[in-house]
Motif scaffolding. Structure first.
Motif, PDB file in Angstrom:
ATOM      1  N   PRO A  13       0.822  -1.227   0.000  1.00 53.16           N
ATOM      2  CA  PRO A  13       0.000   0.000   0.000  1.00 53.16           C
ATOM      3  C   PRO A  13       0.850   1.270   0.000  1.00 53.16           C
ATOM      4  CG  PRO A  13      -0.780  -1.546   1.649  1.00 53.16           C
ATOM      5  CD  PRO A  13       0.542  -2.046   1.182  1.00 53.16           C
ATOM      6  N   LEU A  14       2.008   1.229   0.667  1.00 53.94           N
ATOM      7  CA  LEU A  14       2.877   2.406   0.714  1.00 53.94           C
ATOM      8  C   LEU A  14       3.343   2.783  -0.689  1.00 53.94           C
ATOM      9  CD1 LEU A  14       4.538   4.476   2.346  1.00 53.94           C
ATOM     10  CD2 LEU A  14       6.327   2.749   2.526  1.00 53.94           C
ATOM     11  N   ILE A  15       3.764   1.780  -1.461  1.00 55.39           N
ATOM     12  CA  ILE A  15       4.256   2.041  -2.808  1.00 55.39           C
ATOM     13  C   ILE A  15       3.123   2.486  -3.721  1.00 55.39           C
ATOM     14  CG2 ILE A  15       5.309   0.983  -4.845  1.00 55.39           C
ATOM     15  CD1 ILE A  15       6.901  -0.796  -2.965  1.00 55.39           C
ATOM     16  N   THR A  16       1.998   1.797  -3.663  1.00 58.80           N
ATOM     17  CA  THR A  16       0.883   2.162  -4.550  1.00 58.80           C
ATOM     18  C   THR A  16       0.335   3.548  -4.207  1.00 58.80           C
ATOM     19  OG1 THR A  16      -0.630   0.986  -3.067  1.00 58.80           O
ATOM     20  CG2 THR A  16       0.217  -0.222  -4.978  1.00 58.80           C
ATOM     21  N   ASP A  17       0.263   3.851  -2.926  1.00 55.89           N
ATOM     22  CA  ASP A  17      -0.241   5.176  -2.540  1.00 55.89           C
ATOM     23  C   ASP A  17       0.702   6.275  -3.001  1.00 55.89           C
ATOM     24  OD1 ASP A  17      -2.415   4.027  -1.375  1.00 55.89           O
ATOM     25  OD2 ASP A  17      -1.680   4.158   0.677  1.00 55.89           O
ATOM     26  N   LEU A  18       2.018   6.064  -2.815  1.00 61.45           N
ATOM     27  CA  LEU A  18       2.981   7.056  -3.269  1.00 61.45           C
ATOM     28  C   LEU A  18       2.935   7.191  -4.787  1.00 61.45           C
ATOM     29  CD1 LEU A  18       5.233   9.034  -2.554  1.00 61.45           C
ATOM     30  CD2 LEU A  18       6.869   7.140  -2.713  1.00 61.45           C
ATOM     31  N   GLY A  19       2.797   6.059  -5.469  1.00 64.14           N
ATOM     32  CA  GLY A  19       2.680   6.105  -6.925  1.00 64.14           C
ATOM     33  C   GLY A  19       1.456   6.884  -7.367  1.00 64.14           C
ATOM     34  N   LEU A  20       0.329   6.670  -6.690  1.00 59.06           N
ATOM     35  CA  LEU A  20      -0.898   7.386  -7.029  1.00 59.06           C
ATOM     36  C   LEU A  20      -0.731   8.890  -6.809  1.00 59.06           C
ATOM     37  CD1 LEU A  20      -3.899   7.469  -7.778  1.00 59.06           C
ATOM     38  CD2 LEU A  20      -4.432   7.003  -5.361  1.00 59.06           C
ATOM     39  N   ILE A  21      -0.083   9.246  -5.688  1.00 59.89           N
ATOM     40  CA  ILE A  21       0.137  10.663  -5.389  1.00 59.89           C
ATOM     41  C   ILE A  21       0.987  11.315  -6.473  1.00 59.89           C
ATOM     42  CG2 ILE A  21       1.296  12.245  -3.804  1.00 59.89           C
ATOM     43  CD1 ILE A  21       0.447  10.417  -1.531  1.00 59.89           C
ATOM     44  N   LEU A  22       2.082  10.642  -6.863  1.00 60.29           N
ATOM     45  CA  LEU A  22       2.984  11.229  -7.848  1.00 60.29           C
ATOM     46  C   LEU A  22       2.355  11.280  -9.236  1.00 60.29           C
ATOM     47  CD1 LEU A  22       6.409   9.692  -6.741  1.00 60.29           C
ATOM     48  CD2 LEU A  22       5.454  11.929  -6.219  1.00 60.29           C
ATOM     49  N   PHE A  57     -12.522   7.654  -8.884  1.00 60.08           N
ATOM     50  CA  PHE A  57     -11.087   7.877  -9.022  1.00 60.08           C
ATOM     51  C   PHE A  57     -10.351   6.907  -8.100  1.00 60.08           C
ATOM     52  CE2 PHE A  57     -12.137  12.075 -10.756  1.00 60.08           C
ATOM     53  CZ  PHE A  57     -11.178  12.183 -11.761  1.00 60.08           C
ATOM     54  N   PRO A  58      -9.136   6.455  -8.485  1.00 59.91           N
ATOM     55  CA  PRO A  58      -8.340   5.638  -7.552  1.00 59.91           C
ATOM     56  C   PRO A  58      -8.061   6.425  -6.277  1.00 59.91           C
ATOM     57  CG  PRO A  58      -7.385   5.618  -9.762  1.00 59.91           C
ATOM     58  CD  PRO A  58      -8.461   6.655  -9.776  1.00 59.91           C
ATOM     59  N   SER A  59      -8.078   5.758  -5.148  1.00 55.80           N
ATOM     60  CA  SER A  59      -7.895   6.431  -3.861  1.00 55.80           C
ATOM     61  C   SER A  59      -6.786   5.761  -3.068  1.00 55.80           C
ATOM     62  CB  SER A  59      -9.196   6.403  -3.040  1.00 55.80           C
ATOM     63  OG  SER A  59     -10.242   7.022  -3.751  1.00 55.80           O
ATOM     64  N   VAL A  60      -6.161   6.535  -2.187  1.00 53.43           N
ATOM     65  CA  VAL A  60      -5.130   5.972  -1.312  1.00 53.43           C
ATOM     66  C   VAL A  60      -5.782   5.053  -0.296  1.00 53.43           C
ATOM     67  CG1 VAL A  60      -3.628   7.964  -1.576  1.00 53.43           C
ATOM     68  CG2 VAL A  60      -5.283   7.925   0.276  1.00 53.43           C
ATOM     69  N   THR A  61      -5.001   4.066   0.132  1.00 52.70           N
ATOM     70  CA  THR A  61      -5.545   3.084   1.075  1.00 52.70           C
ATOM     71  C   THR A  61      -4.997   3.258   2.485  1.00 52.70           C
ATOM     72  OG1 THR A  61      -3.790   1.541   0.399  1.00 52.70           O
ATOM     73  CG2 THR A  61      -5.920   1.390  -0.752  1.00 52.70           C
ATOM     74  N   ASP A  62      -3.837   3.905   2.621  1.00 53.94           N
ATOM     75  CA  ASP A  62      -3.216   4.062   3.941  1.00 53.94           C
ATOM     76  C   ASP A  62      -2.892   5.540   4.169  1.00 53.94           C
ATOM     77  OD1 ASP A  62      -1.901   3.870   6.314  1.00 53.94           O
ATOM     78  OD2 ASP A  62      -0.238   2.634   5.596  1.00 53.94           O
ATOM     79  N   MET A  63      -3.828   6.259   4.778  1.00 53.32           N
ATOM     80  CA  MET A  63      -3.640   7.696   4.992  1.00 53.32           C
ATOM     81  C   MET A  63      -2.513   7.981   5.973  1.00 53.32           C
ATOM     82  SD  MET A  63      -5.350   9.653   3.083  1.00 53.32           S
ATOM     83  CE  MET A  63      -5.083  11.176   3.976  1.00 53.32           C
ATOM     84  N   LEU A 281       9.778  17.041  -4.851  1.00 56.19           N
ATOM     85  CA  LEU A 281       9.124  15.736  -4.713  1.00 56.19           C
ATOM     86  C   LEU A 281       8.244  15.694  -3.474  1.00 56.19           C
ATOM     87  CD1 LEU A 281       8.734  12.711  -5.356  1.00 56.19           C
ATOM     88  CD2 LEU A 281      10.848  12.280  -4.076  1.00 56.19           C
ATOM     89  N   PHE A 282       8.849  15.963  -2.322  1.00 54.28           N
ATOM     90  CA  PHE A 282       8.083  15.863  -1.083  1.00 54.28           C
ATOM     91  C   PHE A 282       7.114  17.032  -0.926  1.00 54.28           C
ATOM     92  CE2 PHE A 282      11.751  13.167   0.009  1.00 54.28           C
ATOM     93  CZ  PHE A 282      11.074  12.032   0.414  1.00 54.28           C
ATOM     94  N   GLY A 283       7.444  18.193  -1.535  1.00 50.14           N
ATOM     95  CA  GLY A 283       6.491  19.299  -1.526  1.00 50.14           C
ATOM     96  C   GLY A 283       5.230  18.943  -2.276  1.00 50.14           C
ATOM     97  N   ALA A 284       5.393  18.267  -3.422  1.00 53.71           N
ATOM     98  CA  ALA A 284       4.223  17.822  -4.183  1.00 53.71           C
ATOM     99  C   ALA A 284       3.389  16.836  -3.363  1.00 53.71           C
ATOM    100  CB  ALA A 284       4.670  17.177  -5.493  1.00 53.71           C
ATOM    101  N   VAL A 285       4.079  15.921  -2.671  1.00 54.90           N
ATOM    102  CA  VAL A 285       3.363  14.957  -1.814  1.00 54.90           C
ATOM    103  C   VAL A 285       2.591  15.699  -0.725  1.00 54.90           C
ATOM    104  CG1 VAL A 285       3.650  13.063  -0.175  1.00 54.90           C
ATOM    105  CG2 VAL A 285       5.009  13.112  -2.268  1.00 54.90           C
ATOM    106  N   PHE A 286       3.216  16.725  -0.145  1.00 58.30           N
ATOM    107  CA  PHE A 286       2.550  17.475   0.922  1.00 58.30           C
ATOM    108  C   PHE A 286       1.292  18.169   0.408  1.00 58.30           C
ATOM    109  CE2 PHE A 286       2.121  21.739   2.893  1.00 58.30           C
ATOM    110  CZ  PHE A 286       1.630  21.331   4.124  1.00 58.30           C
TER     111      PHE A 286
END
Length: 742
Positions: A13-22, A57-63, A281-286
């Motif tokens: 979930p960590l990888i997929t969520d980060l991938g979705l965010i990016l 829309f695809p959604s994150v699984t681990d907030m 990178l991390f600013g975009a995630v934020f």
């Protein structure tokens, strides 16, 4: 095997969520770049769509993981902000920016708190609301100025200065909010202690950081690759984050402080360049994670507060900033432009909202409401900046003539008041002397008592050795606190008048008494009262016996600090002005503006040498450096050109660029391009013209000076014949020039 499978399941979930965010952030970047809107707004909308509120829309699984990434994003955002901050900039912004920022923040704090109470929000919600509405967005404003091409205008410099002051005050307010949130009350004593605690640690961190960090980076410079420099920079950032968290401050404060320390080093620009991709990178995630927390249902429910707060932000920020600029002595037009440029909230509001959620002291609806207000005001910012000139012209027409005259008179008087009295200089110098040295002395004593004393406790002479070592370490600072002379000329002038002698002697006496108090404080931490008194007398005797050694040791420490503190400015001046002193010639740097109408033309078309007598040493185009450009090379908008000439020639060239809408820049020359003197003795070049000698091709450079029998020629013509014992000044490739000299 099961453990591996479990770890993979946990990682997935960590990888997929980060991938979705990016992915959503990437789409937002492309879309909003295309429609020429701020990227922050795109990130917020992307996060809004990628949140858990839309099934299609695809959604994150681990907030929780997303929150961790977002917190890292905040750290790097503040670290990058610190790299751009520099305490010297804060000193240089002067009263104009300070008055503007303080007026704006004070007004918006009161308005935000009042409106929150009127809407029957909880007291803590209203407090946080006031702070969030008080801080404008540096990111949005700078980006808007760049896109509108107004960054070089005078009002823009006032805005940037106000933003610098706002950033520092925002850090202070974050600390105060944390104190209020924990105590849940407005205790004046607690707030005062928080301010004193913050000031104490800021001074220690900054002085200690400037003393050690630039030295570390300088000595390791030849060993550090870009990869190692990036790792060390991030390590220093996270080290300060850890220190800040351990003493009860937010991690963001630690990141900001380390950024501001590194901003004073000679590697600041390079580190800022290396850290930028990580920050982006991390600013975009934020920002995407901020958008994920927007609940459509909450927005629909609280649409009225969103509308009210949006209008309050746009109108309140504009009016309060305009009034602040007027109070600081700015003309009406510049004041209106300043005020309307600051009419939004942004990244600091998100960080403060996140702080409220982390401390669990704000309501759930406040976060999405503030994000919605920020998104709307981000969108309106370019329109507000564009409308500022028509609004100022409208006010100049409609305001009573008497008011306009008073504003003009006040502005003229404020601009002319620049003198500082001797008393102000003396009091400022004494205050800095007492505060800085007191903080250093107390910090060293407390650190020694907490960490060194326990290590030697139980040994026969442990306490004595620890106390002696600590006393020796702080002795130079004790000498500086009590006996070092400051503002010597101003004190001499004041002492010439009898009425000022008493206050001056009292100030000197106070410093000496304070020194004795600190010596007693040191000994009291290591010995019993009786032993401390005996040792105190011995310490005073030793202190008075070796004043010269203490003086020398202190000045050695101070010179090392000042050398580190001023190294960046010294290097910038050195690189920016590589002097040809016999001819009064030097290098200078200019940006070719995007709107410049010389863009796209060849150098031979521009005939810069013929018009101004200058040479272009190199052209920097993005990541490409064109060294010693040929006559057929073109100049494009956005290029940076390095020009060699006299002050008068460069001024004429700058006027030429200004006429063609270009702006001067202050950037550093490339390290591999140098200016060197060469004695011409080799027969290969004698009797040939500069062009025939092919010195340009051999050095990848330009002959910018020629000295012959005492006669000096700056930027000689290419048909000039070279003679025996000519002295040439050539700017070119360092390695090729070294080969030529050999």
């Amino acid at each position: 095997m099961s453990a591996t499978a479990e770890a993979a399941t946990h990682l997935y979930p960590l990888i997929t969520d980060l991938g979705l965010i990016l992915v959503t952030a990437g789409v937002a970047v492309l879309l909003f770049r295309k429609i020429k809107q701020p990227l922050v707004l795109g990130y917020l909308i992307a996060g809004f769509l990628a949140g858990n509120h839309f099934d299609f829309f695809p959604s994150v699984t681990d907030m929780h993981s997303v929150e961790v990434w977002a917190e890292i994003g905040v750290i790097f955002l503040l670290f990058s902000l610190g790299l751009e901050f520099s305490f010297k900039k804060l000193v240089k912004v002067g009263g104009t920016a300070s008055i503007t920022a303080v007026t704006q923040i004070t007004t918006m704090l009161l308005l935000g708190y009042t409106v929150g109470n009127l809407m029957d929000w909880r007291k803590m919600d209203s407090i946080f609301l006031g702070v969030m509405l008080a801080i404008s967005s540096t990111t949005i404003i700078v980006k808007t100025f760049e896109e509108l091409g107004v960054k070089a205008q005078k009002f823009a410099q006032n805005v940037i200065g106000a933003l610098i002051v706002q950033d520092l005050l925002a850090i202070l307010m974050m600390v105060l909010l944390s104190t209020i949130a924990v105590s849940q009350q407005f205790s004046g004593n607690e707030l005062l202690m928080s301010v004193l605690k913050l000031s104490f640690f800021l001074i220690i961190w900054f002085v200690g950081g400037i003393f050690f960090v630039p030295t570390l980076l300088k000595r390791a410079k030849n060993l550090l690759t870009d990869e190692m420099m990036l790792i060390i920079s991030i390590a220093l950032c996270l080290l300060m984050v850890t220190l800040a968290a351990n003493v009860g401050f937010s991690p963001a404060l630690g990141a900001f402080i380390m950024g501001s320390i590194i901003a004073e080093t000679t590697q600041a620009e390079h580190i800022e360049h290396l850290v930028k991709p990580v920050k982006d990178l991390f600013g975009a995630v934020f920002f995407v994670s901020v958008g994920m927390l927007i609940d459509p249902a909450s927005l629909a429910e609280h649409w009225l507060p969103i509308v009210v707060l949006t209008l309050l932000t746009i109108l309140g920020q504009s009016l309060s900033s305009t009034i602040g600029a007027l109070l600081s002595g700015q003309p009406l037009k510049q004041s209106v432009q300043t005020g309307m440029s600051l009419s939004q909230i942004g990244e600091f509001s998100f960080i403060i909202a996140t702080l409220g959620m982390t401390l669990k002291v704000t309501s759930d609806f406040l976060y999405p409401v503030i994000v919605a207000v920020s998104a709307i005001t981000t969108f309106t910012t370019p329109f507000m900046v564009k409308a500022s000139v028509p609004v100022s012209e409208f006010l100049e027409r409609k305001l009573p003539r008497k008011w306009r005259k008073q504003i003009e008179r006040y502005s003229a008087n404020a601009q002319s008041i620049k003198s500082v009295s001797n008393w102000q200089i003396v009091l400022r110098a004494y205050f800095m002397q007492v505060v800085i040295h007191s903080v250093i002395i107390v910090a060293m004593i407390l650190l020694s008592a907490q960490y060194i004393l326990p290590m030697v406790e139980g040994t026969r002479f442990g306490r004595l050795l620890a106390a002696a070592g600590t006393l020796i370490a702080v002795a130079p600072f004790l000498w500086a606190l009590s006996l070092r002379r400051v503002a010597v000329e101003q004190v001499r002038q004041l002492l010439s008048e009898r009425k000022y002698r008493g206050p001056i002697f009292m100030m000197i006496l106070f410093r000496f008494i304070l020194t004795l108090v600190y010596i007693g404080f040191l000994l009291d931490n290591f010995f019993s009262s009786q032993t401390a008194f005996i040792t105190f007398v011995a310490a005073i005797v030793l202190y008075l016996i070796f004043p010269k050694k203490l003086n020398a040791q202190y000045h050695k420490i101070e010179n090392h600090f000042l050398k580190n503190f001023n190294a960046r400015d010294i290097l910038k001046d050195k690189r920016r002005r590589s002097d040809l002193t016999p001819w009064d010639g030097h290098m200078s740097f200019f940006d070719i503006a995007k709107e410049s109408n010389i863009g796209g033309k060849m150098l031979k078309e521009l005939k810069l040498r013929e018009k101004f007598g200058i040479n272009i040493a190199f052209i920097k185009r993005g990541e490409i450096n064109i060294k010693m450009p040929s006559r057929n090379e073109r100049i494009f908008p956005g290029d940076e050109v390095c020009v060699i000439g006299t002050d008068q020639q460069l001024k004429q060239f700058q006027d030429y660029l200004d006429h063609h809408e270009a702006a001067p820049a202050e950037h550093l020359a490339e390290d591999d391009i140098v200016l060197q003197q060469i004695d011409l003795t080799h027969p290969e070049f004698i009797g040939k013209s500069i062009r025939e000698s092919q010195l340009r091709e051999k050095t990848n450079g330009l002959v910018v000076g020629l000295e012959r029998k005492g006669k000096r020629i700056l930027n000689p013509e290419s048909h000039e014949i070279l003679e025996q014992d000519d002295i040439l000044w050539i700017v070119g490739d360092k390695k090729l020039l070294a080969t030529l000299k050999q």
